[in-house]
Design a protein around this motif. Sequence first.
Motif, mmCIF file in Angstrom:
data_model
loop_
_atom_site.group_PDB
_atom_site.id
_atom_site.type_symbol
_atom_site.label_atom_id
_atom_site.label_comp_id
_atom_site.label_asym_id
_atom_site.label_seq_id
_atom_site.Cartn_x
_atom_site.Cartn_y
_atom_site.Cartn_z
ATOM 1 N N ASP A 151 -15.247 -10.804 23.064
ATOM 2 C CA ASP A 151 -15.631 -11.407 21.879
ATOM 3 C C ASP A 151 -14.616 -12.411 21.563
ATOM 4 O OD1 ASP A 151 -14.243 -9.846 20.335
ATOM 5 O OD2 ASP A 151 -15.934 -8.654 19.700
ATOM 6 N N LEU A 152 -14.905 -13.379 20.479
ATOM 7 C CA LEU A 152 -13.980 -14.231 20.019
ATOM 8 C C LEU A 152 -12.882 -13.776 19.124
ATOM 9 C CD1 LEU A 152 -16.576 -17.094 19.018
ATOM 10 C CD2 LEU A 152 -15.395 -16.919 21.070
ATOM 11 N N GLN A 153 -13.169 -12.590 18.547
ATOM 12 C CA GLN A 153 -11.962 -12.016 17.744
ATOM 13 C C GLN A 153 -11.001 -11.305 18.720
ATOM 14 O OE1 GLN A 153 -11.386 -11.670 14.464
ATOM 15 N NE2 GLN A 153 -9.488 -10.984 15.166
ATOM 16 N N GLY A 154 -11.405 -10.914 20.088
ATOM 17 C CA GLY A 154 -10.765 -10.547 21.146
ATOM 18 C C GLY A 154 -9.670 -11.815 21.511
ATOM 19 N N ILE A 155 -10.255 -12.723 21.524
ATOM 20 C CA ILE A 155 -9.315 -14.025 21.989
ATOM 21 C C ILE A 155 -8.113 -14.256 20.975
ATOM 22 C CG2 ILE A 155 -9.227 -16.238 22.771
ATOM 23 C CD1 ILE A 155 -12.161 -16.025 23.591
ATOM 24 N N ILE A 156 -8.653 -14.129 19.678
ATOM 25 C CA ILE A 156 -7.736 -14.403 18.684
ATOM 26 C C ILE A 156 -6.631 -13.408 18.689
ATOM 27 C CG2 ILE A 156 -7.629 -14.528 16.191
ATOM 28 C CD1 ILE A 156 -10.598 -15.534 15.913
ATOM 29 N N ASP A 157 -7.187 -12.224 18.891
ATOM 30 C CA ASP A 157 -5.907 -11.142 18.669
ATOM 31 C C ASP A 157 -5.188 -11.310 19.937
ATOM 32 O OD1 ASP A 157 -7.561 -10.098 16.974
ATOM 33 O OD2 ASP A 157 -8.570 -8.264 18.112
ATOM 34 N N ARG A 207 -15.141 -20.479 14.199
ATOM 35 C CA ARG A 207 -14.655 -21.541 13.283
ATOM 36 C C ARG A 207 -13.128 -20.789 13.282
ATOM 37 N NH1 ARG A 207 -16.140 -24.988 9.636
ATOM 38 N NH2 ARG A 207 -18.330 -24.215 9.740
ATOM 39 N N LYS A 208 -13.251 -19.260 13.111
ATOM 40 C CA LYS A 208 -11.751 -18.805 12.763
ATOM 41 C C LYS A 208 -10.941 -18.952 14.088
ATOM 42 C CE LYS A 208 -10.167 -14.036 11.967
ATOM 43 N NZ LYS A 208 -10.517 -12.569 11.873
ATOM 44 N N LEU A 209 -11.924 -19.032 15.293
ATOM 45 C CA LEU A 209 -10.839 -19.380 16.616
ATOM 46 C C LEU A 209 -10.162 -20.625 16.544
ATOM 47 C CD1 LEU A 209 -9.837 -18.371 19.440
ATOM 48 C CD2 LEU A 209 -12.214 -19.220 20.243
ATOM 49 N N ARG A 216 -1.681 -23.235 15.534
ATOM 50 C CA ARG A 216 -0.628 -23.010 16.506
ATOM 51 C C ARG A 216 -0.302 -24.352 17.478
ATOM 52 N NH1 ARG A 216 0.328 -17.318 18.197
ATOM 53 N NH2 ARG A 216 -0.822 -15.964 16.756
ATOM 54 N N GLY A 217 -1.004 -25.306 17.284
ATOM 55 C CA GLY A 217 -1.051 -26.591 18.008
ATOM 56 C C GLY A 217 -1.695 -26.319 19.176
ATOM 57 N N MET A 218 -2.670 -25.440 19.329
ATOM 58 C CA MET A 218 -3.364 -25.392 20.650
ATOM 59 C C MET A 218 -4.890 -25.912 20.395
ATOM 60 S SD MET A 218 -2.391 -21.430 21.336
ATOM 61 C CE MET A 218 -3.418 -21.237 23.075
ATOM 62 N N LYS A 219 -5.549 -26.336 21.566
ATOM 63 C CA LYS A 219 -6.716 -26.873 21.365
ATOM 64 C C LYS A 219 -7.690 -26.031 21.925
ATOM 65 C CE LYS A 219 -4.117 -31.290 22.176
ATOM 66 N NZ LYS A 219 -3.755 -32.418 23.506
ATOM 67 N N VAL A 220 -9.123 -26.505 21.749
ATOM 68 C CA VAL A 220 -10.260 -25.895 22.064
ATOM 69 C C VAL A 220 -11.021 -26.467 22.653
ATOM 70 C CG1 VAL A 220 -12.021 -24.207 21.490
ATOM 71 C CG2 VAL A 220 -10.182 -23.790 20.475
ATOM 72 N N VAL A 221 -11.689 -26.396 24.078
ATOM 73 C CA VAL A 221 -12.502 -27.148 24.817
ATOM 74 C C VAL A 221 -13.859 -26.050 24.797
ATOM 75 C CG1 VAL A 221 -13.012 -27.945 27.252
ATOM 76 C CG2 VAL A 221 -10.627 -27.983 26.275
ATOM 77 N N LYS A 222 -14.936 -27.077 24.556
ATOM 78 C CA LYS A 222 -16.348 -26.497 24.499
ATOM 79 C C LYS A 222 -16.941 -26.747 25.829
ATOM 80 C CE LYS A 222 -19.940 -25.468 21.288
ATOM 81 N NZ LYS A 222 -21.065 -25.054 22.362
ATOM 82 N N SER A 300 -26.464 -32.668 18.996
ATOM 83 C CA SER A 300 -26.059 -31.140 18.800
ATOM 84 C C SER A 300 -24.399 -31.050 19.340
ATOM 85 C CB SER A 300 -26.823 -30.100 19.788
ATOM 86 O OG SER A 300 -26.456 -30.173 21.176
ATOM 87 N N HIS A 301 -24.115 -31.834 20.207
ATOM 88 C CA HIS A 301 -22.796 -32.087 20.679
ATOM 89 C C HIS A 301 -22.013 -32.599 19.360
ATOM 90 C CE1 HIS A 301 -24.443 -31.802 25.051
ATOM 91 N NE2 HIS A 301 -24.590 -30.472 24.352
ATOM 92 N N ILE A 302 -22.236 -33.615 18.792
ATOM 93 C CA ILE A 302 -21.738 -34.286 17.941
ATOM 94 C C ILE A 302 -21.464 -33.297 17.017
ATOM 95 C CG2 ILE A 302 -21.826 -36.168 16.158
ATOM 96 C CD1 ILE A 302 -23.145 -37.944 18.109
ATOM 97 N N TRP A 303 -22.409 -32.431 16.433
ATOM 98 C CA TRP A 303 -22.366 -31.545 15.394
ATOM 99 C C TRP A 303 -21.325 -30.558 15.662
ATOM 100 C CZ3 TRP A 303 -22.925 -26.576 14.368
ATOM 101 C CH2 TRP A 303 -23.183 -26.063 13.004
ATOM 102 N N TRP A 304 -21.259 -30.113 16.929
ATOM 103 C CA TRP A 304 -20.244 -29.208 17.144
ATOM 104 C C TRP A 304 -18.711 -29.702 16.899
ATOM 105 C CZ3 TRP A 304 -20.700 -24.395 16.598
ATOM 106 C CH2 TRP A 304 -21.817 -23.705 16.854
ATOM 107 N N ILE A 305 -18.410 -31.250 17.105
ATOM 108 C CA ILE A 305 -17.395 -31.712 16.932
ATOM 109 C C ILE A 305 -17.034 -31.802 15.413
ATOM 110 C CG2 ILE A 305 -16.018 -33.844 17.336
ATOM 111 C CD1 ILE A 305 -17.537 -34.438 19.656
ATOM 112 N N GLU A 306 -17.973 -32.248 14.833
ATOM 113 C CA GLU A 306 -17.672 -32.769 13.317
ATOM 114 C C GLU A 306 -17.667 -31.481 12.315
ATOM 115 O OE1 GLU A 306 -16.780 -35.282 10.371
ATOM 116 O OE2 GLU A 306 -17.297 -35.761 12.369
ATOM 117 N N GLU A 307 -18.586 -30.273 12.820
ATOM 118 C CA GLU A 307 -18.614 -29.107 12.057
ATOM 119 C C GLU A 307 -17.304 -28.231 12.459
ATOM 120 O OE1 GLU A 307 -20.638 -26.016 9.696
ATOM 121 O OE2 GLU A 307 -20.654 -28.327 9.924
ATOM 122 N N MET A 308 -17.013 -28.030 13.553
ATOM 123 C CA MET A 308 -15.915 -27.271 13.873
ATOM 124 C C MET A 308 -14.532 -27.960 14.496
ATOM 125 S SD MET A 308 -17.097 -24.069 13.532
ATOM 126 C CE MET A 308 -18.511 -23.243 13.456
ATOM 127 N N GLY A 309 -14.571 -29.189 14.807
ATOM 128 C CA GLY A 309 -13.289 -29.881 15.366
ATOM 129 C C GLY A 309 -12.957 -29.408 16.662
#
Length: 600
Positions: A151-157, A207-209, A216-222, A300-309
């Motif tokens: 899950d996503l928490q596992g990545i955060i960890d 959002r937490k991820l 940390r200056g890291m990026k996320v690709v959806k 929906s794609h615009i929504w994820w950019i604006e909602e989550m960055g």
Amino acid sequence: MVQLVAAQVERVEPLHWWAGMSNPDVQLLVYGEQLADKVVSIDYPGVQLIKTHRPENPNYLFLDLRIATAAKPGVFPIRFTETGTEAIVYHYELKARDPELHRLQGVNTSDLIYLIMPDRFANGDDGNDIVPNLHETALNRDSLYYRHGGDLQGIIDHLDYLEELGVTALWLNPVLTNDQPTTSYHGYANTENYEIDPRFGGNEAYRKLIDACHNRGMKVVKDLVHNHFGTNHYTVRDLPMPDWVHEWPAYTKTNYREQVHMDPYASKADRVVMVDGWFDKQMADMNHQNPFVRNYITQSHIWWIEEMGVDGFRLDTYAYNDLDYMAEWATKITEEYPRMTFFGETWVHGVPNQAFFTTGNRINQGVDTGLQGVTDFQGLWAIYEALNGKFGWMDGVVRLYNTLANDFMYEDPSRNVVFLDNHDLSRFYSVVGEDDLKFRSGIAWLLTTRGIPQLYYGTEILMKNYANPDGLVREDFPGGWKGDRVDKFTASGRSAAENEAFDYVKKLANYRKQHAVLHTGKLLQFIPENGVYVYFRYDEQATVMVIMNSNAEAVTLDTERFAEGLRGRRGAVNVVTDEVLTDIGRIAVPATTTMVLELR
């Protein structure tokens, strides 16, 4: 008296929108039982209902809204009325935009992308392993096809691990809810467009991820899938209109032949099967010629950019999409977010076939897709040949040279994503016969050639197997689950060979991270001779020389031929070993080795 019974409207999507968008128009999909006869009205300053569309299915309405520049954020009622019945009121929110969400936006040549299949990386929250109201509830780590609980928490960890390795961007295989009855773990048959799968932790975990990465200056690709939805998507199970998806008299699978896009002699029938045929029985092929489908997907794609960055997009099964729609999509995304970057999966053979899908209309495509970059499969086939083939006029390292020599076909080849393996391909360590020297040569090429490098999870610790079936290359990262026998996120849990591989990747990745010459420096390559390929990355401040010896024997390289790249430099430092070379007139290169030298 108006009675508020919003529950009668089951869905309104997008879930909310924003004031101050560059494009003032948004189209709401409204879903609920027997909405066709409702009269819709909106009374809110700056929000105008332009048109109500009533498709064949009475359970849907599509509302065209125009949001004025002066419109203020707030919640406003959408009223659905019918003579003789009480009004239905749905409260819709117009949010304020957060300019800080986009401070890292845009994945570029300064990045190292790390690809993760979330279900198979780490389980940080075993409380979401099974969600009872979803179709697939089985959890079985011994199966290649069931969910494993990552899950996503596992990545955060494990962000510390990734940061230490030199990773600057994460690409996750799709994380939208995939409520399909089988093999839902991979995410490529989404059944929701605005919901992260609760088995990954839901929207808040996403959002937490993203926040944790940005801190940390890291990026996320959806990872986006334009081509198809899962067959359990509510709009597929209850079609808004007959042409929402591509329907066939009998199940028709795509022919997987991208050539029909570019073949001047292709039959129309073949092209229709390629683009409109289904990728799989669980993946309904969406009709991109339907403007309501286009709006629904793009918004929906615009929504994820604006909602989550989110910082970038990877576009799945790109060649199977309607290219006119993809050109429109690219325009809408970049008009709203000029710094947003995206690259498409083009699993094809031949540089022209790959370049065909990219922006610029440089090779007589007849369409400018706006696609900035691609997953560089031609580079992949070339590095495989360079490391495993025999050198000859067109073989071995010459294949690598020839592939890059065709970069003139791209508007900007540096936007292509180069890689050694991914979730659909055999693991790189297996491809090179578990040869540690070949492995290192591949890593050296990945981190010094042009483009944006991508590393698949576990490659750095020599995870292996062939993609037959593909579940074998999607195994769990050892140590990501409580009770795992070993923890390979730690040096103490890795074998000596695994630590050597990890340290090698770490050394080169962090060197690359700190040296702009490997991001934006020019590339100069020389025709390979006798199985040796030499190229340079250079700018006004620095020069890096790369020597790939594909021979099974050591060679001593006379560098006089490379004076154009050396530019008078007489010494160098081996980037990996820190060895100082005081005279580079002749360089001894061990067998099956790629040397990365910083010239001094």
